[in-house]
Write a protein that holds these residues in place. Sequence first.
Motif, PDB file in Angstrom:
ATOM      1  N   LYS A 113      12.554  -6.568  21.514  1.00 11.28           N
ATOM      2  CA  LYS A 113      11.161  -6.992  21.338  1.00 11.28           C
ATOM      3  C   LYS A 113      10.785  -7.936  22.477  1.00 11.28           C
ATOM      4  O   LYS A 113      11.449  -8.948  22.703  1.00 11.28           O
ATOM      5  N   ILE A 114       9.696  -7.610  23.202  1.00  8.90           N
ATOM      6  CA  ILE A 114       9.147  -8.475  24.253  1.00  8.90           C
ATOM      7  C   ILE A 114       7.688  -8.736  23.905  1.00  8.90           C
ATOM      8  O   ILE A 114       6.878  -7.804  23.862  1.00  8.90           O
ATOM      9  N   ASP A 115       7.336 -10.002  23.664  1.00 10.32           N
ATOM     10  CA  ASP A 115       6.001 -10.274  23.136  1.00 10.32           C
ATOM     11  C   ASP A 115       5.580 -11.711  23.424  1.00 10.32           C
ATOM     12  O   ASP A 115       6.432 -12.591  23.615  1.00 10.32           O
ATOM     13  N   HIS A 116       4.280 -11.946  23.420  1.00  8.00           N
ATOM     14  CA  HIS A 116       3.781 -13.308  23.614  1.00  8.00           C
ATOM     15  C   HIS A 116       2.983 -13.817  22.405  1.00  8.00           C
ATOM     16  O   HIS A 116       2.366 -14.875  22.479  1.00  8.00           O
ATOM     17  N   HIS A 117       3.030 -13.075  21.309  1.00 10.80           N
ATOM     18  CA  HIS A 117       2.431 -13.545  20.058  1.00 10.80           C
ATOM     19  C   HIS A 117       3.451 -14.381  19.282  1.00 10.80           C
ATOM     20  O   HIS A 117       4.653 -14.254  19.509  1.00 10.80           O
ATOM     21  N   PRO A 118       2.990 -15.210  18.343  1.00  9.47           N
ATOM     22  CA  PRO A 118       3.937 -15.948  17.493  1.00  9.47           C
ATOM     23  C   PRO A 118       4.920 -14.997  16.814  1.00  9.47           C
ATOM     24  O   PRO A 118       4.533 -13.928  16.331  1.00  9.47           O
ATOM     25  N   ASN A 119       6.179 -15.393  16.761  1.00 13.95           N
ATOM     26  CA  ASN A 119       7.246 -14.508  16.283  1.00 13.95           C
ATOM     27  C   ASN A 119       7.372 -14.566  14.754  1.00 13.95           C
ATOM     28  O   ASN A 119       8.402 -14.958  14.207  1.00 13.95           O
ATOM     29  N   ILE A 160     -11.806  -0.984   7.094  1.00 12.06           N
ATOM     30  CA  ILE A 160     -12.740  -1.798   7.870  1.00 12.06           C
ATOM     31  C   ILE A 160     -11.940  -2.604   8.888  1.00 12.06           C
ATOM     32  O   ILE A 160     -11.058  -3.382   8.518  1.00 12.06           O
ATOM     33  N   ARG A 161     -12.217  -2.389  10.153  1.00 12.97           N
ATOM     34  CA  ARG A 161     -11.523  -3.116  11.209  1.00 12.97           C
ATOM     35  C   ARG A 161     -12.094  -4.532  11.306  1.00 12.97           C
ATOM     36  O   ARG A 161     -13.315  -4.725  11.278  1.00 12.97           O
ATOM     37  N   VAL A 162     -11.224  -5.508  11.441  1.00 13.60           N
ATOM     38  CA  VAL A 162     -11.630  -6.910  11.513  1.00 13.60           C
ATOM     39  C   VAL A 162     -11.180  -7.481  12.851  1.00 13.60           C
ATOM     40  O   VAL A 162     -10.004  -7.404  13.211  1.00 13.60           O
ATOM     41  N   ARG A 163     -12.124  -8.063  13.597  1.00 16.73           N
ATOM     42  CA  ARG A 163     -11.804  -8.702  14.868  1.00 16.73           C
ATOM     43  C   ARG A 163     -12.226 -10.167  14.786  1.00 16.73           C
ATOM     44  O   ARG A 163     -13.410 -10.474  14.637  1.00 16.73           O
ATOM     45  N   LEU A 164     -11.235 -11.065  14.863  1.00 18.44           N
ATOM     46  CA  LEU A 164     -11.463 -12.502  14.755  1.00 18.44           C
ATOM     47  C   LEU A 164     -11.313 -13.160  16.120  1.00 18.44           C
ATOM     48  O   LEU A 164     -10.342 -12.904  16.827  1.00 18.44           O
ATOM     49  N   ARG A 165     -12.250 -14.031  16.470  1.00 16.50           N
ATOM     50  CA  ARG A 165     -12.180 -14.757  17.726  1.00 16.50           C
ATOM     51  C   ARG A 165     -12.545 -16.224  17.474  1.00 16.50           C
ATOM     52  O   ARG A 165     -13.270 -16.545  16.538  1.00 16.50           O
ATOM     53  N   SER A 166     -12.047 -17.102  18.364  1.00 14.49           N
ATOM     54  CA  SER A 166     -12.232 -18.531  18.137  1.00 14.49           C
ATOM     55  C   SER A 166     -12.253 -19.300  19.438  1.00 14.49           C
ATOM     56  O   SER A 166     -11.646 -18.884  20.438  1.00 14.49           O
ATOM     57  N   LYS A 167     -12.916 -20.445  19.431  1.00 17.49           N
ATOM     58  CA  LYS A 167     -12.897 -21.382  20.555  1.00 17.49           C
ATOM     59  C   LYS A 167     -12.034 -22.600  20.233  1.00 17.49           C
ATOM     60  O   LYS A 167     -12.070 -23.577  20.984  1.00 17.49           O
ATOM     61  N   GLY A 168     -11.321 -22.566  19.141  1.00 18.00           N
ATOM     62  CA  GLY A 168     -10.491 -23.696  18.765  1.00 18.00           C
ATOM     63  C   GLY A 168      -9.747 -23.517  17.456  1.00 18.00           C
ATOM     64  O   GLY A 168      -8.516 -23.633  17.407  1.00 18.00           O
ATOM     65  N   PRO A 169     -10.463 -23.227  16.363  1.00 17.05           N
ATOM     66  CA  PRO A 169      -9.774 -23.020  15.075  1.00 17.05           C
ATOM     67  C   PRO A 169      -8.754 -21.886  15.150  1.00 17.05           C
ATOM     68  O   PRO A 169      -8.980 -20.880  15.831  1.00 17.05           O
ATOM     69  N   VAL A 170      -7.647 -22.027  14.457  1.00 16.62           N
ATOM     70  CA  VAL A 170      -6.573 -21.028  14.474  1.00 16.62           C
ATOM     71  C   VAL A 170      -6.909 -19.900  13.506  1.00 16.62           C
ATOM     72  O   VAL A 170      -7.035 -20.124  12.296  1.00 16.62           O
ATOM     73  N   VAL A 171      -7.060 -18.676  14.047  1.00 11.84           N
ATOM     74  CA  VAL A 171      -7.509 -17.560  13.214  1.00 11.84           C
ATOM     75  C   VAL A 171      -6.406 -16.563  12.875  1.00 11.84           C
ATOM     76  O   VAL A 171      -6.596 -15.712  11.997  1.00 11.84           O
ATOM     77  N   PHE A 190      -4.615 -10.656   5.803  1.00 14.08           N
ATOM     78  CA  PHE A 190      -5.360  -9.409   5.625  1.00 14.08           C
ATOM     79  C   PHE A 190      -4.781  -8.306   6.526  1.00 14.08           C
ATOM     80  O   PHE A 190      -5.499  -7.690   7.325  1.00 14.08           O
ATOM     81  N   ASN A 191      -3.484  -8.077   6.387  1.00  8.90           N
ATOM     82  CA  ASN A 191      -2.816  -6.937   7.044  1.00  8.90           C
ATOM     83  C   ASN A 191      -2.920  -6.967   8.560  1.00  8.90           C
ATOM     84  O   ASN A 191      -3.077  -5.926   9.208  1.00  8.90           O
ATOM     85  N   GLY A 192      -2.855  -8.155   9.153  1.00  7.54           N
ATOM     86  CA  GLY A 192      -3.004  -8.230  10.594  1.00  7.54           C
ATOM     87  C   GLY A 192      -2.223  -9.368  11.208  1.00  7.54           C
ATOM     88  O   GLY A 192      -1.275  -9.892  10.629  1.00  7.54           O
ATOM     89  N   GLY A 193      -2.629  -9.766  12.388  1.00  6.30           N
ATOM     90  CA  GLY A 193      -1.972 -10.830  13.119  1.00  6.30           C
ATOM     91  C   GLY A 193      -2.560 -10.936  14.509  1.00  6.30           C
ATOM     92  O   GLY A 193      -3.575 -10.322  14.815  1.00  6.30           O
ATOM     93  N   GLY A 194      -1.886 -11.708  15.359  1.00  4.68           N
ATOM     94  CA  GLY A 194      -2.362 -11.850  16.724  1.00  4.68           C
ATOM     95  C   GLY A 194      -2.192 -13.250  17.248  1.00  4.68           C
ATOM     96  O   GLY A 194      -1.314 -13.994  16.818  1.00  4.68           O
ATOM     97  N   HIS A 195      -3.068 -13.622  18.163  1.00  3.64           N
ATOM     98  CA  HIS A 195      -3.022 -14.935  18.799  1.00  3.64           C
ATOM     99  C   HIS A 195      -3.749 -15.965  17.946  1.00  3.64           C
ATOM    100  O   HIS A 195      -4.585 -15.615  17.104  1.00  3.64           O
ATOM    101  N   PRO A 196      -3.491 -17.245  18.184  1.00  4.29           N
ATOM    102  CA  PRO A 196      -4.207 -18.285  17.437  1.00  4.29           C
ATOM    103  C   PRO A 196      -5.722 -18.183  17.563  1.00  4.29           C
ATOM    104  O   PRO A 196      -6.446 -18.513  16.617  1.00  4.29           O
ATOM    105  N   ARG A 197      -6.208 -17.713  18.719  1.00  7.37           N
ATOM    106  CA  ARG A 197      -7.657 -17.661  18.918  1.00  7.37           C
ATOM    107  C   ARG A 197      -8.209 -16.242  19.049  1.00  7.37           C
ATOM    108  O   ARG A 197      -9.407 -16.070  19.282  1.00  7.37           O
TER     109      ARG A 197
END
Length: 315
Positions: free
Chosen positions: A100-106, A261-272, A279-286
Motif C-alpha cells: 500500500k502506497i498512499d498519502h491519506h490517513p492510514n 448518491i455521491r457525496v463530495r465534501l470540501r473544507s477550508k479548515g474543519p476536518v471532513v 457514510f461509506n467513504g474517506g479521504g483527506h482532512p479537507r
Amino acid sequence: MKEEILQKIEQYEKIIIHRHVRPDPDALGSQGGLAAIIKASYPNKEVYAVGEEEAGLTFLNRMDDIEDHIYEGALVIICDTANSPRISDTRYASGDLVIKIDHHPNEDPYGDIIWVNTEASSTSEMIMDLYLSGHDHGLKLDESAARLLYAGIIGDTGRFLFSNTTQKTHRYTAALLETGFSPSEIHENLYKISEKLVRLNGHVLQNFSIVDDCVGYIHLTKDTLKEFNTNASEASLLVNSFSHVEGLLAWVFFVDEPDQIRVRLRSKGPVVNKIAAKFNGGGHPRASGATVYTKDETRSVLNELRNICREYKTK
C-alpha cells in the motif's frame, strides 16, 4: 520502507498496480507513473495497471485487461487508496504480496507492506520520492512517467493553490519538467470543460445554498443531470464552483447516481474526512468523498458538516 518496497519491485517478475475506484488524476498519475518507472527500469518485467477507466481521463493512461491467472505469484501495489473497499478490481487480494502506497490517513492498514505519508501533497509526489531513493540503483524516470506524475501532483494540489503544496512539491515538479513533456497538454486536457458542463455550472451558481453563514451545499438530482445531459462524474467536477464565497468554511456536493448518491465534501479548515468515514467513504482532512442512499442521509451529512463548522468557529 522505501528501501523495502524497492527490493520487492526488484525481486518480483510480475507486478500489478491498482488504485481507487472513480480515479482522479493522482490515482491515475501515481499508478501509471509507477508502472512507467518500473517498465523503463526493468524492461523484462511484466507490469500491468488495472481498474475501471474514467472517460474524461483516458488521455492520461489506459488500463490493462488481464486474466485472473496473471495474479499468481505477482507483486500487487495499490496507490492512492485509503480503504480496501475502494480498491478498483477486487482481484488485488489474489497476488503473492500486497504493498500500500498512499498519502491519506492510514485508517485501514491493509497490505503486507504499508507506506503512508500524510505530509505528501499527493501519492504521485510519493512515487517521485520512491524514484529518487532508487535512482542511484538504476531506477529510470522517462518522459511518460514524468507526465503522469505531474498530472497527479497538479490534480491533488489544485495547480499548486492548495495548502498541501510544499517546497518539496515544487522541487519535484521542476525535476519532472526537465524530462521534456508538455505541461500545457496536461492542463488543456485536465481543465477543458464542455458547453453542457458550463451551463450546469451556471445552474449550480444560481442554486447552491448557504446555512449558518459558513456551510454551502447543493443536491444535483437525476432530473437536473438529465436536463443538462450530464452524468454524476462530470457534475462532480464542479465541486469547487462556489468555494470562493466569502465566509464559506466547508461545502458539500450531493450528486445522484442510478442507485446511490455521491457525496463530495470540501473544507477550508474543519476536518471532513471523519464525516466521510461515517457514510461509506474517506479521504483527506479537507477533501473527502462518501456515499449515501436516501435524502434523509444527505440531511444527516449536512447536519454533521454544520456541527463541525460550529465547533471550528468557536476554537
